[in-house]
Design a protein around this motif. Structure first.
Motif, PDB file in Angstrom:
ATOM      1  N   LYS A 158       0.823  -1.205   0.000  1.00  0.00           N
ATOM      2  CA  LYS A 158       0.000   0.000   0.000  1.00  0.00           C
ATOM      3  C   LYS A 158       0.865   1.268   0.000  1.00  0.00           C
ATOM      4  CE  LYS A 158      -3.396   2.146   3.056  1.00  0.00           C
ATOM      5  NZ  LYS A 158      -3.780   2.274   4.460  1.00  0.00           N
ATOM      6  N   LYS A 159       0.494   2.229  -0.817  1.00  0.00           N
ATOM      7  CA  LYS A 159       1.159   3.533  -0.936  1.00  0.00           C
ATOM      8  C   LYS A 159       2.587   3.475  -1.493  1.00  0.00           C
ATOM      9  CE  LYS A 159      -1.181   6.261  -0.387  1.00  0.00           C
ATOM     10  NZ  LYS A 159      -2.349   6.519  -1.288  1.00  0.00           N
ATOM     11  N   CYS A 160       2.882   2.410  -2.213  1.00  0.00           N
ATOM     12  CA  CYS A 160       4.236   2.306  -2.782  1.00  0.00           C
ATOM     13  C   CYS A 160       4.232   2.490  -4.306  1.00  0.00           C
ATOM     14  CB  CYS A 160       4.852   0.952  -2.435  1.00  0.00           C
ATOM     15  SG  CYS A 160       5.346   0.858  -0.723  1.00  0.00           S
ATOM     16  N   GLY A 161       3.050   2.699  -4.891  1.00  0.00           N
ATOM     17  CA  GLY A 161       2.979   2.867  -6.345  1.00  0.00           C
ATOM     18  C   GLY A 161       2.270   1.714  -7.033  1.00  0.00           C
ATOM     19  N   THR A 162       1.403   1.030  -6.301  1.00  0.00           N
ATOM     20  CA  THR A 162       0.718  -0.134  -6.895  1.00  0.00           C
ATOM     21  C   THR A 162      -0.224   0.286  -8.024  1.00  0.00           C
ATOM     22  OG1 THR A 162      -0.956  -0.002  -5.153  1.00  0.00           O
ATOM     23  CG2 THR A 162       0.839  -1.536  -4.789  1.00  0.00           C
ATOM     24  N   ARG A 163      -0.878   1.453  -7.859  1.00  0.00           N
ATOM     25  CA  ARG A 163      -1.797   1.900  -8.925  1.00  0.00           C
ATOM     26  C   ARG A 163      -1.000   2.254 -10.177  1.00  0.00           C
ATOM     27  NH1 ARG A 163      -6.470   0.895 -10.751  1.00  0.00           N
ATOM     28  NH2 ARG A 163      -7.151   0.760  -8.579  1.00  0.00           N
ATOM     29  N   GLU A 211      -4.725  -8.744 -11.093  1.00  0.00           N
ATOM     30  CA  GLU A 211      -5.556  -8.031 -10.110  1.00  0.00           C
ATOM     31  C   GLU A 211      -4.640  -7.380  -9.102  1.00  0.00           C
ATOM     32  OE1 GLU A 211      -7.650  -7.741  -6.277  1.00  0.00           O
ATOM     33  OE2 GLU A 211      -7.118  -9.818  -6.687  1.00  0.00           O
ATOM     34  N   LYS A 212      -5.018  -6.184  -8.635  1.00  0.00           N
ATOM     35  CA  LYS A 212      -4.193  -5.564  -7.582  1.00  0.00           C
ATOM     36  C   LYS A 212      -5.039  -5.226  -6.362  1.00  0.00           C
ATOM     37  CE  LYS A 212      -4.115  -0.704  -6.973  1.00  0.00           C
ATOM     38  NZ  LYS A 212      -3.746   0.115  -5.869  1.00  0.00           N
ATOM     39  N   THR A 213      -4.594  -5.712  -5.245  1.00  0.00           N
ATOM     40  CA  THR A 213      -5.169  -5.328  -3.956  1.00  0.00           C
ATOM     41  C   THR A 213      -3.994  -5.217  -2.983  1.00  0.00           C
ATOM     42  OG1 THR A 213      -7.260  -6.488  -4.400  1.00  0.00           O
ATOM     43  CG2 THR A 213      -6.773  -5.966  -2.098  1.00  0.00           C
ATOM     44  N   ILE A 247       4.718   8.258   5.529  1.00  0.00           N
ATOM     45  CA  ILE A 247       4.201   9.633   5.400  1.00  0.00           C
ATOM     46  C   ILE A 247       3.066   9.680   4.377  1.00  0.00           C
ATOM     47  CG2 ILE A 247       4.822  12.008   4.791  1.00  0.00           C
ATOM     48  CD1 ILE A 247       7.702  11.282   5.794  1.00  0.00           C
ATOM     49  N   SER A 248       3.221   8.916   3.309  1.00  0.00           N
ATOM     50  CA  SER A 248       2.165   8.859   2.293  1.00  0.00           C
ATOM     51  C   SER A 248       0.877   8.268   2.877  1.00  0.00           C
ATOM     52  CB  SER A 248       2.664   8.005   1.115  1.00  0.00           C
ATOM     53  OG  SER A 248       1.609   7.722   0.242  1.00  0.00           O
ATOM     54  N   ASP A 249       1.038   7.213   3.666  1.00  0.00           N
ATOM     55  CA  ASP A 249      -0.106   6.560   4.317  1.00  0.00           C
ATOM     56  C   ASP A 249      -0.790   7.546   5.269  1.00  0.00           C
ATOM     57  OD1 ASP A 249      -1.803   4.515   4.910  1.00  0.00           O
ATOM     58  OD2 ASP A 249      -0.274   3.119   5.615  1.00  0.00           O
ATOM     59  N   PHE A 346       5.292  13.635 -11.366  1.00  0.00           N
ATOM     60  CA  PHE A 346       5.341  12.178 -11.572  1.00  0.00           C
ATOM     61  C   PHE A 346       5.285  11.858 -13.064  1.00  0.00           C
ATOM     62  CE2 PHE A 346       3.800  12.392  -7.222  1.00  0.00           C
ATOM     63  CZ  PHE A 346       4.497  11.351  -6.630  1.00  0.00           C
ATOM     64  N   PRO A 347       5.719  10.643 -13.422  1.00  0.00           N
ATOM     65  CA  PRO A 347       5.556  10.261 -14.829  1.00  0.00           C
ATOM     66  C   PRO A 347       4.078  10.051 -15.146  1.00  0.00           C
ATOM     67  CG  PRO A 347       6.444   8.425 -13.552  1.00  0.00           C
ATOM     68  CD  PRO A 347       6.394   9.601 -12.637  1.00  0.00           C
ATOM     69  N   CYS A 348       3.695  10.451 -16.308  1.00  0.00           N
ATOM     70  CA  CYS A 348       2.319  10.250 -16.779  1.00  0.00           C
ATOM     71  C   CYS A 348       2.392   9.494 -18.099  1.00  0.00           C
ATOM     72  CB  CYS A 348       1.617  11.587 -16.959  1.00  0.00           C
ATOM     73  SG  CYS A 348       1.462  12.481 -15.388  1.00  0.00           S
ATOM     74  N   LYS A 365      -3.408  10.285  -6.163  1.00  0.00           N
ATOM     75  CA  LYS A 365      -2.034   9.772  -6.301  1.00  0.00           C
ATOM     76  C   LYS A 365      -1.107  10.948  -6.552  1.00  0.00           C
ATOM     77  CE  LYS A 365      -3.905   5.781  -6.225  1.00  0.00           C
ATOM     78  NZ  LYS A 365      -3.897   4.954  -5.034  1.00  0.00           N
ATOM     79  N   GLY A 366      -0.078  11.035  -5.716  1.00  0.00           N
ATOM     80  CA  GLY A 366       0.858  12.149  -5.851  1.00  0.00           C
ATOM     81  C   GLY A 366       0.399  13.341  -5.021  1.00  0.00           C
ATOM     82  N   ARG A 367      -0.108  13.055  -3.839  1.00  0.00           N
ATOM     83  CA  ARG A 367      -0.542  14.138  -2.944  1.00  0.00           C
ATOM     84  C   ARG A 367       0.675  14.862  -2.374  1.00  0.00           C
ATOM     85  NH1 ARG A 367      -4.147   9.851  -0.537  1.00  0.00           N
ATOM     86  NH2 ARG A 367      -6.287  10.372  -1.080  1.00  0.00           N
ATOM     87  N   THR A 368       0.445  16.119  -1.965  1.00  0.00           N
ATOM     88  CA  THR A 368       1.526  16.849  -1.295  1.00  0.00           C
ATOM     89  C   THR A 368       1.636  16.338   0.142  1.00  0.00           C
ATOM     90  OG1 THR A 368       0.900  18.734  -2.621  1.00  0.00           O
ATOM     91  CG2 THR A 368       2.371  19.175  -0.750  1.00  0.00           C
ATOM     92  N   HIS A 369       2.847  15.963   0.539  1.00  0.00           N
ATOM     93  CA  HIS A 369       3.050  15.435   1.895  1.00  0.00           C
ATOM     94  C   HIS A 369       3.295  16.578   2.876  1.00  0.00           C
ATOM     95  CE1 HIS A 369       4.480  11.250   0.283  1.00  0.00           C
ATOM     96  NE2 HIS A 369       3.236  11.529  -0.041  1.00  0.00           N
ATOM     97  N   PRO A 370       2.885  16.393   4.137  1.00  0.00           N
ATOM     98  CA  PRO A 370       3.187  17.440   5.137  1.00  0.00           C
ATOM     99  C   PRO A 370       4.686  17.449   5.450  1.00  0.00           C
ATOM    100  CG  PRO A 370       2.216  15.512   6.180  1.00  0.00           C
ATOM    101  CD  PRO A 370       2.194  15.243   4.704  1.00  0.00           C
TER     102      PRO A 370
END
Ligand SMILES: Nc1ncnc2c1ncn2[C@@H]1O[C@H](COP(=O)(O)OS(=O)(=O)O)[C@@H](OP(=O)(O)O)[C@H]1O
Length: 402
Positions: A158-163, A211-213, A247-249, A346-348, A365-370
């Motif tokens: 989770k939050k490592c770039g799975t999407r 499938e990704k979960t 931090i992403s989580d 990010f790459p698109c 995806k690609g939110r600004t982190h605090p």
């Protein structure tokens, strides 16, 4: 009509019951093959009958033989052993055996396993298991667009770039995947394999269903469940620096629940001693080695490919080449498919089958982190270091999270 012999031989998953009938008998289903052969000593239950199919009818001198397939639980398979003319072998074409087994044979589970409640549990497990095998067998043999069980899974993290990984894979013409996370192996397992299959997009036989979960990675029962479905499953695991991941989580949690306390308050049990709260999921999930070992016990390393989340951002073309090689796909997704979007950071994707225009992943995806204090980051780095080292050792790749 003469029953020459029942021979039960094994591939790996199924047993085949070979029935010889005289030419005049027309046999169209597994059931009619069995009744035509007057196999009075074979007992079938209704559900088991549905799992019988005639594989093919062949002609040999004076006889027509039919291969009736029954997907049988392993324990029952073993009971057939004494009757096998050669375990794991097919019958010689022009030399039908003459020996008729004298013992009573029972195909199915209920009669053999309904004596005690324990045996009933075993029986229903076995029944599920051979229904599963039946489904898997169907997957192998038919080639028309239809929903198939996945052959590869993106299991996390989770939050490592799975999407990003899934969307990049979907650029490949041989890959199809459901958009949403299915959560079969962790949340909806009780709904069964048929339900799972129905969640998949239609594919041709040479296309790969993925499938990704991401939560599969941390599910204790998931590795065994996946293995029970398919021991050949290919697993993709995306990892990134666990500090960035945490931090992403946390950022995602704050987006959903804005009242969530500051990161430091959540990450440390005691701010002055710097004791880290490993029970807080954003921290705990980053101890990758802990979960990886569970998968490693069930699947051989050649079936698990670890993807660098950092490289998926810095150099998606190269990381995708590795992924395609691992999945046995022709190298189609490459640098040409991506451009770096300065605004997004990010790459698109330049264009895909679905969208003929350049597009990026959604705004989640690609939110600004605090901003997190550097000393907090250092403490977390110290905490993760030994776990990271162990993880690198096991997967045989150093991801350089220093
Ligand atoms: N190409 C591209 N575009 C946007 N974002 C990208 C990309 N590649 C990787 N990433 C990083 O993926 C992070 C989200 O990870 P996941 O997709 O695994 O999240 S989730 O578990 O499905 O919620 C996401 O985390 P955040 O930056 O915290 O939003 C990104 O850092």
């Amino acid at each position: 009509m003469i029953l020459k012999q029942i021979i039960v031989y094994s591939g790996c998953l199924e047993k085949e019951v070979l029935v010889y009938c005289s030419r005049k008998h027309h046999v169209s289903t597994g059931l009619s093959a069995l009744s035509a052969s007057r196999l009075s000593n074979v007992h079938l239950h209704q559900e088991d009958k549905e799992l019988l199919v005639v594989n093919e009818g062949k002609n040999s001198d004076g006889y027509k033989d039919y291969v009736v397939r029954a997907w049988l639980p392993r324990k029952i398979q073993q009971r057939y052993k004494p009757f096998t003319g050669g375990f794991g072998k097919t019958l010689p074409r022009n030399n039908p055996p003459t020996q008729v087994p004298s013992k009573q044979i029972s195909i199915g589970t209920r009669r053999m396993y309904n004596k005690t409640s324990h045996n009933n549990r075993v029986a229903s497990r076995n029944k599920r298991s051979y229904k599963k095998r039946f489904l898997l067998k169907q997957e192998e043999t038919e080639n028309f667009p239809k929903s198939r069980l996945p052959q590869a899974l993106i299991i996390g993290v989770k939050k490592c770039g799975t999407r990003a990984l899934l969307e990049f894979l979907r650029l490949h013409p041989n890959v199809r995947a459901p958009g949403p996370e299915v959560h079969f192996f962790d949340k909806f397992y009780h709904l069964g394999l048929e339900w799972y299959r129905q969640q998949m997009p239609p594919t041709l036989k040479d296309q790969l269903t993925i499938e990704k979960t991401p939560s599969y990675f941390i599910g204790k029962q998931v590795p065994v469940r996946v293995h029970n479905m398919s021991r050949d499953m290919k697993l993709l695991l995306v990892v990134r620096d666990p500090v960035t991941r945490a931090i992403s989580d946390y950022t995602q949690t704050v987006t959903k629940w804005p009242q969530t306390p500051f990161f430091e308050k959540m990450a440390f049990l005691n701010a002055s001693t710097g004791l880290i709260d490993t029970a807080w999921p954003p921290i705990g999930i980053g101890v990758y080695v802990r979960y990886f070992l569970l998968w490693n016990h069930v699947f051989p390393p050649r079936q698990i490919h670890v993807v660098s989340g950092e490289n998926l951002i810095k150099n998606p073309g190269r990381e995708m080449t590795r992924v395609q090689d691992f999945l046995g796909l022709p190298r189609i997704v490459s640098d040409h498919h991506f451009y770096f979007n300065q605004t997004k950071g990010f790459p698109c994707v330049k264009k895909s089958e679905n969208k003929g225009v350049p597009h990026c992943l959604g705004k989640t995806k690609g939110r600004t982190h605090p901003d997190i204090a550097p000393e907090t980051i250092d403490r977390l780095r110290d905490f993760y270091r030994p776990f990271n080292q162990k993880f690198f050792q096991i997967v045989g790749r150093d991801f350089m999270w220093h």
